[in-house]
Design a protein around this motif. Structure first.
Motif, PDB file in Angstrom:
ATOM      1  N   ASP A  48      35.682   7.713 -20.992  1.00 40.43           N
ATOM      2  CA  ASP A  48      36.809   8.530 -21.414  1.00 40.43           C
ATOM      3  C   ASP A  48      37.509   9.025 -20.156  1.00 40.43           C
ATOM      4  N   ARG A  49      38.843   9.171 -20.235  1.00 42.90           N
ATOM      5  CA  ARG A  49      39.575   9.534 -19.033  1.00 42.90           C
ATOM      6  C   ARG A  49      40.812  10.359 -19.349  1.00 42.90           C
ATOM      7  N   ILE A  50      41.214  11.091 -18.343  1.00 43.06           N
ATOM      8  CA  ILE A  50      42.433  11.874 -18.412  1.00 43.06           C
ATOM      9  C   ILE A  50      43.397  11.288 -17.382  1.00 43.06           C
ATOM     10  N   HIS A  51      44.688  11.294 -17.701  1.00 45.83           N
ATOM     11  CA  HIS A  51      45.683  10.708 -16.805  1.00 45.83           C
ATOM     12  C   HIS A  51      46.766  11.736 -16.486  1.00 45.83           C
ATOM     13  N   PHE A  52      47.054  11.871 -15.199  1.00 48.84           N
ATOM     14  CA  PHE A  52      48.158  12.699 -14.717  1.00 48.84           C
ATOM     15  C   PHE A  52      49.203  11.757 -14.142  1.00 48.84           C
ATOM     16  N   SER A  53      50.395  11.757 -14.710  1.00 51.34           N
ATOM     17  CA  SER A  53      51.452  10.883 -14.205  1.00 51.34           C
ATOM     18  C   SER A  53      52.322  11.635 -13.203  1.00 51.34           C
ATOM     19  N   ARG A  61      42.680   9.348 -22.793  1.00 49.70           N
ATOM     20  CA  ARG A  61      42.253   8.101 -23.418  1.00 49.70           C
ATOM     21  C   ARG A  61      40.740   8.212 -23.621  1.00 49.70           C
ATOM     22  N   TRP A  62      40.312   8.040 -24.863  1.00 47.47           N
ATOM     23  CA  TRP A  62      38.885   8.060 -25.141  1.00 47.47           C
ATOM     24  C   TRP A  62      38.558   6.945 -26.107  1.00 47.47           C
ATOM     25  N   ASN A  70      41.518   5.244 -28.065  1.00 47.69           N
ATOM     26  CA  ASN A  70      42.401   6.231 -28.683  1.00 47.69           C
ATOM     27  C   ASN A  70      43.209   6.852 -27.553  1.00 47.69           C
ATOM     28  N   HIS A  71      44.478   7.096 -27.809  1.00 43.81           N
ATOM     29  CA  HIS A  71      45.343   7.671 -26.786  1.00 43.81           C
ATOM     30  C   HIS A  71      45.984   8.929 -27.358  1.00 43.81           C
ATOM     31  N   PRO A  93      46.963  18.446 -34.424  1.00 39.91           N
ATOM     32  CA  PRO A  93      45.844  19.121 -33.750  1.00 39.91           C
ATOM     33  C   PRO A  93      44.951  18.097 -33.043  1.00 39.91           C
ATOM     34  N   TYR A  94      44.153  18.585 -32.174  1.00 37.29           N
ATOM     35  CA  TYR A  94      43.306  17.749 -31.346  1.00 37.29           C
ATOM     36  C   TYR A  94      42.110  17.197 -32.117  1.00 37.29           C
TER      37      TYR A  94
END
Length: 147
Positions: A48-53, A61-62, A70-71, A93-94
């Motif tokens: 699973d990852r987090i993206h900072f643009s 993204r997990w 899933n995005h 919601p999350y």
């Protein structure tokens, strides 16, 4: 009151840009008692990852148990000193998301390999207490930079 400084070894916000995989998650109880555990990816093949643009968008993204991606668009972020502030997206919601809807984090440290974020509570802070009544609980996340 506990004061801490971010150990920033790279220029913010540029050093945030890219993908970061979850390594550890946990809590800090009553401002001092940190409890971290290894992050468990449900899919054994992907993290699973987090993206900072670079255009200040933050997304997640997990992978589920079938390794289906899933995005989720978390929102827009900005960096102010050693604080990461997030304007959450106006979306569902999350549900099923491993990343909570927190709007402000302290950058505990960042370098070319690792990032550690700690929730900064606001006036609407979740009042989480453990069974011993030790005090408020804040979320902590440790990430590794992906190439």
């Amino acid at each position: 009151m506990i004061l801490s400084c971010a150990s920033v070894q790279q220029k913010l916000p540029g050093s945030l840009w890219g993908n970061w995989s979850f390594e550890e998650t946990g809590t800090v109880v009553n401002g001092s008692n940190e409890r971290l555990q290894n992050y468990i990816n449900i899919c054994h093949n992907e993290s699973d990852r987090i993206h900072f643009s670079s255009d200040n968008k933050m997304s997640l993204r997990w992978y589920d148990q079938n390794c289906v991606v899933n995005h989720y668009f978390i929102g827009r972020y900005r960096v102010e000193g050693n604080k990461l502030k997030v304007d959450l997206a106006d979306s569902d919601p999350y549900q099923d998301s491993p990343f909570p809807p927190i709007t402000e984090y302290r950058i505990i440290y960042i370098n070319n390999m690792s990032l550690k974020l700690e929730e900064i509570s606001n006036e609407f802070k979740r009042e989480n207490y453990n069974d011993e009544g030790a005090g408020p609980v804040v979320e902590v996340f440790v990430f590794s930079k992906l190439e």
